[in-house]
Write a protein that holds these residues in place. Structure first.
Motif, PDB file in Angstrom:
ATOM      1  N   ARG A  45      37.464  45.266  45.638  1.00 14.10           N
ATOM      2  CA  ARG A  45      38.131  44.123  46.326  1.00 14.10           C
ATOM      3  C   ARG A  45      36.785  43.023  45.237  1.00 14.10           C
ATOM      4  N   ASP A  69      40.288  36.162  42.685  1.00 15.23           N
ATOM      5  CA  ASP A  69      39.700  37.055  43.187  1.00 15.23           C
ATOM      6  C   ASP A  69      41.109  37.714  43.065  1.00 15.23           C
ATOM      7  N   TYR A  70      40.473  39.548  43.007  1.00 13.67           N
ATOM      8  CA  TYR A  70      41.539  40.241  42.629  1.00 13.67           C
ATOM      9  C   TYR A  70      40.854  41.727  43.291  1.00 13.67           C
ATOM     10  N   VAL A  95      45.720  46.543  38.347  1.00 14.98           N
ATOM     11  CA  VAL A  95      44.733  45.404  38.794  1.00 14.98           C
ATOM     12  C   VAL A  95      45.670  44.251  39.364  1.00 14.98           C
ATOM     13  N   PHE A  97      45.863  40.262  41.386  1.00 14.59           N
ATOM     14  CA  PHE A  97      45.623  39.772  41.437  1.00 14.59           C
ATOM     15  C   PHE A  97      45.845  39.300  43.089  1.00 14.59           C
TER      16      PHE A  97
END
Length: 98
Positions: A45, A69-70, A95, A97
């Motif tokens: 994270r 943030d992702y 990935v 988000f």
């Protein structure tokens, strides 16, 4: 190469994000024996820092403003709990988000 430019130095993405490993439960079917089971999948994270690091240029400021943030999946393969054969995590999403 992933990163942000600062003067003539390449600024690392870690300068803009805090990193923390976490584990999430997911259910997958083994492609070999077709048994479904719950597995723990590791994710990294990355949360945006509260403020921009010192010495950042204009381009870095714009990129920092647009970043969010992702999470990045760490595990790509799992071992089946029944037949013990390894298989790729079938999800193409590595990935997410937040």
């Amino acid at each position: 190469m992933s990163g942000f430019l600062i003067s003539n130095n390449l600024m690392n993405e870690r300068d803009f994000f805090n990193e923390k490993q976490e584990t999430k439960q997911a259910s997958f079917s083994c492609p070999h024996c077709r048994q479904r089971a719950e597995y723990e999948v590791r994710w990294l994270r990355r949360t945006k820092k509260a403020q921009l690091p010192r010495g950042a240029g204009e381009q870095d400021k714009r990129q920092f403003q647009n970043s969010r943030d992702y999470m990045v999946r760490i595990d790509d393969m799992l071992a089946c709990r029944h037949c013990r054969k390894r298989f790729d995590i079938p999800s193409s999403q590595s990935v997410v988000f937040i």
